[in-house]
Motif scaffolding. Sequence first.
Motif, PDB file in Angstrom:
ATOM      1  N   ILE A 203       3.431  82.304  41.873  1.00 50.25           N
ATOM      2  CA  ILE A 203       2.681  82.198  40.624  1.00 50.25           C
ATOM      3  C   ILE A 203       3.665  82.303  39.465  1.00 50.25           C
ATOM      4  O   ILE A 203       4.362  83.313  39.313  1.00 50.25           O
ATOM      5  N   GLY A 204       3.728  81.245  38.669  1.00 49.37           N
ATOM      6  CA  GLY A 204       4.658  81.233  37.548  1.00 49.37           C
ATOM      7  C   GLY A 204       4.083  81.871  36.297  1.00 49.37           C
ATOM      8  O   GLY A 204       2.905  82.239  36.251  1.00 49.37           O
ATOM      9  N   LYS A 205       4.901  81.982  35.277  1.00 52.14           N
ATOM     10  CA  LYS A 205       4.441  82.513  33.995  1.00 52.14           C
ATOM     11  C   LYS A 205       3.534  81.478  33.322  1.00 52.14           C
ATOM     12  O   LYS A 205       3.797  80.265  33.417  1.00 52.14           O
ATOM     13  N   PRO A 206       2.469  81.920  32.645  1.00 56.55           N
ATOM     14  CA  PRO A 206       1.569  80.970  31.976  1.00 56.55           C
ATOM     15  C   PRO A 206       2.309  80.100  30.957  1.00 56.55           C
ATOM     16  O   PRO A 206       3.241  80.558  30.290  1.00 56.55           O
ATOM     17  N   ILE A 207       1.871  78.864  30.875  1.00 54.20           N
ATOM     18  CA  ILE A 207       2.451  77.905  29.932  1.00 54.20           C
ATOM     19  C   ILE A 207       1.461  77.725  28.783  1.00 54.20           C
ATOM     20  O   ILE A 207       0.330  77.265  29.007  1.00 54.20           O
ATOM     21  N   GLU A 208       1.857  78.101  27.585  1.00 49.33           N
ATOM     22  CA  GLU A 208       0.964  77.977  26.432  1.00 49.33           C
ATOM     23  C   GLU A 208       0.821  76.509  26.028  1.00 49.33           C
ATOM     24  O   GLU A 208       1.780  75.735  26.122  1.00 49.33           O
ATOM     25  N   THR A 209      -0.366  76.141  25.586  1.00 48.17           N
ATOM     26  CA  THR A 209      -0.648  74.732  25.281  1.00 48.17           C
ATOM     27  C   THR A 209      -0.528  74.403  23.795  1.00 48.17           C
ATOM     28  O   THR A 209      -0.523  73.230  23.430  1.00 48.17           O
ATOM     29  N   LYS A 210      -0.438  75.445  22.961  1.00 45.04           N
ATOM     30  CA  LYS A 210      -0.380  75.213  21.508  1.00 45.04           C
ATOM     31  C   LYS A 210       0.809  74.332  21.139  1.00 45.04           C
ATOM     32  O   LYS A 210       1.917  74.529  21.623  1.00 45.04           O
ATOM     33  N   GLU A 211       0.515  73.338  20.262  1.00 44.04           N
ATOM     34  CA  GLU A 211       1.541  72.450  19.715  1.00 44.04           C
ATOM     35  C   GLU A 211       2.291  71.649  20.786  1.00 44.04           C
ATOM     36  O   GLU A 211       3.430  71.235  20.584  1.00 44.04           O
ATOM     37  N   LYS A 212       1.640  71.445  21.934  1.00 44.23           N
ATOM     38  CA  LYS A 212       2.226  70.590  22.968  1.00 44.23           C
ATOM     39  C   LYS A 212       1.212  69.514  23.322  1.00 44.23           C
ATOM     40  O   LYS A 212       0.016  69.786  23.455  1.00 44.23           O
ATOM     41  N   ASN A 213       1.689  68.279  23.518  1.00 43.67           N
ATOM     42  CA  ASN A 213       0.772  67.220  23.937  1.00 43.67           C
ATOM     43  C   ASN A 213       0.673  67.189  25.461  1.00 43.67           C
ATOM     44  O   ASN A 213       1.398  67.912  26.162  1.00 43.67           O
ATOM     45  N   ALA A 214      -0.236  66.367  25.974  1.00 40.10           N
ATOM     46  CA  ALA A 214      -0.501  66.333  27.420  1.00 40.10           C
ATOM     47  C   ALA A 214       0.746  65.967  28.217  1.00 40.10           C
ATOM     48  O   ALA A 214       0.994  66.526  29.295  1.00 40.10           O
ATOM     49  N   GLN A 215       1.554  65.032  27.690  1.00 36.73           N
ATOM     50  CA  GLN A 215       2.762  64.620  28.414  1.00 36.73           C
ATOM     51  C   GLN A 215       3.767  65.757  28.504  1.00 36.73           C
ATOM     52  O   GLN A 215       4.382  65.989  29.549  1.00 36.73           O
ATOM     53  N   GLU A 216       3.924  66.499  27.413  1.00 37.09           N
ATOM     54  CA  GLU A 216       4.852  67.646  27.424  1.00 37.09           C
ATOM     55  C   GLU A 216       4.390  68.704  28.407  1.00 37.09           C
ATOM     56  O   GLU A 216       5.193  69.262  29.166  1.00 37.09           O
ATOM     57  N   LEU A 217       3.080  68.974  28.418  1.00 35.56           N
ATOM     58  CA  LEU A 217       2.531  69.970  29.347  1.00 35.56           C
ATOM     59  C   LEU A 217       2.721  69.522  30.797  1.00 35.56           C
ATOM     60  O   LEU A 217       3.041  70.323  31.673  1.00 35.56           O
ATOM     61  N   GLN A 218       2.534  68.228  31.032  1.00 35.71           N
ATOM     62  CA  GLN A 218       2.723  67.682  32.383  1.00 35.71           C
ATOM     63  C   GLN A 218       4.170  67.862  32.840  1.00 35.71           C
ATOM     64  O   GLN A 218       4.424  68.324  33.961  1.00 35.71           O
ATOM     65  N   ASP A 219       5.105  67.539  31.960  1.00 39.66           N
ATOM     66  CA  ASP A 219       6.530  67.631  32.303  1.00 39.66           C
ATOM     67  C   ASP A 219       6.960  69.081  32.558  1.00 39.66           C
ATOM     68  O   ASP A 219       7.667  69.373  33.527  1.00 39.66           O
ATOM     69  N   ILE A 220       6.511  69.994  31.684  1.00 34.67           N
ATOM     70  CA  ILE A 220       6.887  71.408  31.826  1.00 34.67           C
ATOM     71  C   ILE A 220       6.320  71.988  33.118  1.00 34.67           C
ATOM     72  O   ILE A 220       7.004  72.698  33.863  1.00 34.67           O
ATOM     73  N   THR A 221       5.039  71.675  33.391  1.00 33.42           N
ATOM     74  CA  THR A 221       4.380  72.215  34.587  1.00 33.42           C
ATOM     75  C   THR A 221       5.017  71.667  35.858  1.00 33.42           C
ATOM     76  O   THR A 221       5.265  72.416  36.819  1.00 33.42           O
ATOM     77  N   TYR A 222       5.288  70.377  35.871  1.00 27.68           N
ATOM     78  CA  TYR A 222       5.908  69.754  37.046  1.00 27.68           C
ATOM     79  C   TYR A 222       7.277  70.382  37.318  1.00 27.68           C
ATOM     80  O   TYR A 222       7.598  70.742  38.455  1.00 27.68           O
ATOM     81  N   THR A 223       8.068  70.531  36.252  1.00 33.55           N
ATOM     82  CA  THR A 223       9.409  71.118  36.394  1.00 33.55           C
ATOM     83  C   THR A 223       9.321  72.558  36.904  1.00 33.55           C
ATOM     84  O   THR A 223      10.098  72.976  37.773  1.00 33.55           O
ATOM     85  N   THR A 224       8.351  73.320  36.382  1.00 32.93           N
ATOM     86  CA  THR A 224       8.172  74.715  36.795  1.00 32.93           C
ATOM     87  C   THR A 224       7.830  74.815  38.276  1.00 32.93           C
ATOM     88  O   THR A 224       8.413  75.625  39.014  1.00 32.93           O
ATOM     89  N   ILE A 225       6.891  73.994  38.728  1.00 28.51           N
ATOM     90  CA  ILE A 225       6.433  74.057  40.120  1.00 28.51           C
ATOM     91  C   ILE A 225       7.513  73.564  41.086  1.00 28.51           C
ATOM     92  O   ILE A 225       7.776  74.182  42.118  1.00 28.51           O
ATOM     93  N   ILE A 226       8.156  72.471  40.731  1.00 23.11           N
ATOM     94  CA  ILE A 226       9.166  71.916  41.647  1.00 23.11           C
ATOM     95  C   ILE A 226      10.407  72.818  41.685  1.00 23.11           C
ATOM     96  O   ILE A 226      11.048  72.962  42.734  1.00 23.11           O
TER      97      ILE A 226
END
Length: 236
Positions: A203-226
Amino acid sequence: MTLQTLLFFLVVIPVMFFGLLIALAVNLIDPSGDRFHRMAAWWGRFCARLMGISIEITGEKHYDPNANYLIVSNHAGMADIPLILGSIHLNMRFVAKEELGKIPVFGWVLKQAGYVLIKRGQNKEALKSLLKASEVLKSGRSVHIFPEGTRSETGEIKPFKRGAFMIAQKANAPILPVTIIGSNRITPKKSLRISKAKIQLIIGKPIETKEKNAQELQDITYTTIISAMKRHKTAA
């Protein structure tokens, strides 16, 4: 046929069927679906113990059991849902494919309990059904989604789809990244053979969504999980 396969058909399926019948009544008493979730979480732990599945959880301190998140994880095995239900102590609902809602009893219970059933594809109806999940998040419950859209046959992580991250953005809810390692060894894709396995849940640290678009959130989450998968596979 393994012992686990036998137990699945002789014990897990009957317990699940009678549990669903009870859930129909429970959901009438509690239409919020909260009591059903507690039943489902118990069922997840029951399945893991019965099947001899060992779960090593890392990062439990990274989330608040009283908060709500969009839980995003990779999808490697049929057992992923009961594993997550039994291991992550959040009041959650799953995003599932629309076809599951058409299964008698099972589908009725999912709908009653507030699970989000989505249409496949990239059309407006698919997007509309997916965004219903943001309303669940706004109600104070957590939502879980597999952004790959389907199970990986090898356990390797497939590319993520953007829809999941549009949900987080719309609800302004933090993303809780979860990496699952080893669940593909329990039940290979397109097989009913079930085996014992040791599973890692990171379980990773929560990723805040403020001031991030969907593509940025997708990239950050993918990088975190992989990254978590690579790090823990190397350590193992």
